[in-house]
Design a protein around this motif. Sequence first.
Motif, PDB file in Angstrom:
ATOM      1  N   GLU A  16       0.834  -1.208   0.000  1.00 20.20           N
ATOM      2  CA  GLU A  16       0.000   0.000   0.000  1.00 20.20           C
ATOM      3  C   GLU A  16       0.866   1.254   0.000  1.00 20.20           C
ATOM      4  O   GLU A  16       0.592   2.216  -0.727  1.00 20.20           O
ATOM      5  CB  GLU A  16      -0.931  -0.003   1.213  1.00 20.20           C
ATOM      6  N   LEU A  17       1.917   1.236   0.802  1.00 20.38           N
ATOM      7  CA  LEU A  17       2.821   2.379   0.893  1.00 20.38           C
ATOM      8  C   LEU A  17       3.547   2.596  -0.435  1.00 20.38           C
ATOM      9  O   LEU A  17       3.657   3.725  -0.920  1.00 20.38           O
ATOM     10  CB  LEU A  17       3.826   2.149   2.018  1.00 20.38           C
ATOM     11  N   PHE A  20       1.074   3.965  -3.032  1.00 16.65           N
ATOM     12  CA  PHE A  20       0.732   5.355  -2.716  1.00 16.65           C
ATOM     13  C   PHE A  20       1.864   6.300  -3.109  1.00 16.65           C
ATOM     14  O   PHE A  20       1.641   7.325  -3.771  1.00 16.65           O
ATOM     15  CB  PHE A  20       0.427   5.479  -1.224  1.00 16.65           C
ATOM     16  N   LYS A 101       2.483   5.176  13.310  1.00 18.28           N
ATOM     17  CA  LYS A 101       1.325   4.582  12.629  1.00 18.28           C
ATOM     18  C   LYS A 101       0.147   4.532  13.610  1.00 18.28           C
ATOM     19  O   LYS A 101       0.363   4.329  14.811  1.00 18.28           O
ATOM     20  CB  LYS A 101       1.631   3.154  12.173  1.00 18.28           C
ATOM     21  N   ASN A 104      -1.399   9.986   8.841  1.00 21.32           N
ATOM     22  CA  ASN A 104      -2.078  10.653   7.734  1.00 21.32           C
ATOM     23  C   ASN A 104      -1.124  10.628   6.537  1.00 21.32           C
ATOM     24  O   ASN A 104       0.015  11.086   6.630  1.00 21.32           O
ATOM     25  CB  ASN A 104      -2.414  12.089   8.144  1.00 21.32           C
ATOM     26  N   THR A 105      -1.591  10.087   5.413  1.00 21.26           N
ATOM     27  CA  THR A 105      -0.699   9.915   4.263  1.00 21.26           C
ATOM     28  C   THR A 105      -0.155  11.242   3.741  1.00 21.26           C
ATOM     29  O   THR A 105       0.985  11.308   3.270  1.00 21.26           O
ATOM     30  CB  THR A 105      -1.417   9.173   3.120  1.00 21.26           C
ATOM     31  N   GLN A 106      -0.957  12.301   3.836  1.00 20.16           N
ATOM     32  CA  GLN A 106      -0.495  13.603   3.364  1.00 20.16           C
ATOM     33  C   GLN A 106       0.605  14.164   4.277  1.00 20.16           C
ATOM     34  O   GLN A 106       1.537  14.828   3.812  1.00 20.16           O
ATOM     35  CB  GLN A 106      -1.670  14.583   3.277  1.00 20.16           C
ATOM     36  N   LEU A 108       2.684  12.203   5.917  1.00 18.36           N
ATOM     37  CA  LEU A 108       3.851  11.389   5.551  1.00 18.36           C
ATOM     38  C   LEU A 108       4.523  11.960   4.311  1.00 18.36           C
ATOM     39  O   LEU A 108       5.759  12.100   4.275  1.00 18.36           O
ATOM     40  CB  LEU A 108       3.430   9.937   5.294  1.00 18.36           C
TER      41      LEU A 108
END
Length: 222
Positions: A16-17, A20, A101, A104-106, A108
């Motif tokens: 997933e990482l 993304f 963890k 928030n992906t943004q 990161l």
Amino acid sequence: MEKIFIIEDEEKIRKELSTFLTRYGYECDYSRDFENIVHIALESNAHIILLDINLPYYDGFYICREIRKKLNVPVIIVTSRQSEIDELMSMNLGADDFIIKPYNTQILLARISSVLKRTYHNSDNDILIYKGLTFNISTSSMKFNDEEIELTKNESKILNILMKKKECIVSRNEIMDFLWQSNEFVDDNTLTVNINRLRKKLETIGAKEFLQTKRGQGYILL
């Protein structure tokens, strides 16, 4: 394209990482071989490493410490462990950031971008890194395994073009054209002398066999 090496043992999170970050323009790489992960990470030629703490064989602290012995590549610890001691240990071992963890992906993305800019994009990309060799354009110096040596103007320009075209053969004519941009006279013999001096300096700091001659074609950084 900046390359990110992901050290994460949970396959779902790893994939997933990677998906993304690839969507946002990064090149991503990882390995399932955690027994040899330090060596693999060192050979990945990544611009930044995302590192979990809880891993098979070796924990993230050990991996961070071993990477720091060889490379100045930035490391961001990404872990579910929330202890302040873990964060303090990470920073003391040379980690550049610490993210908990679930994240928030943004945020990161912003942290990755910030560390990359701080490491590579100050002073107009004055730092080039390849397989543990760090070349500082602004100071005309190179460093390998904590050994540092200064370069002459021409040696610096030769290393510059070879590192920017790493793993590709660069012809003598192309190097000479690049040197001529400084309005200095460079003939065939002068180039040979500078190449030999640069190779000797690389060997002096332990970067042996990095600069190779391809007979009749030019030079290559491997």
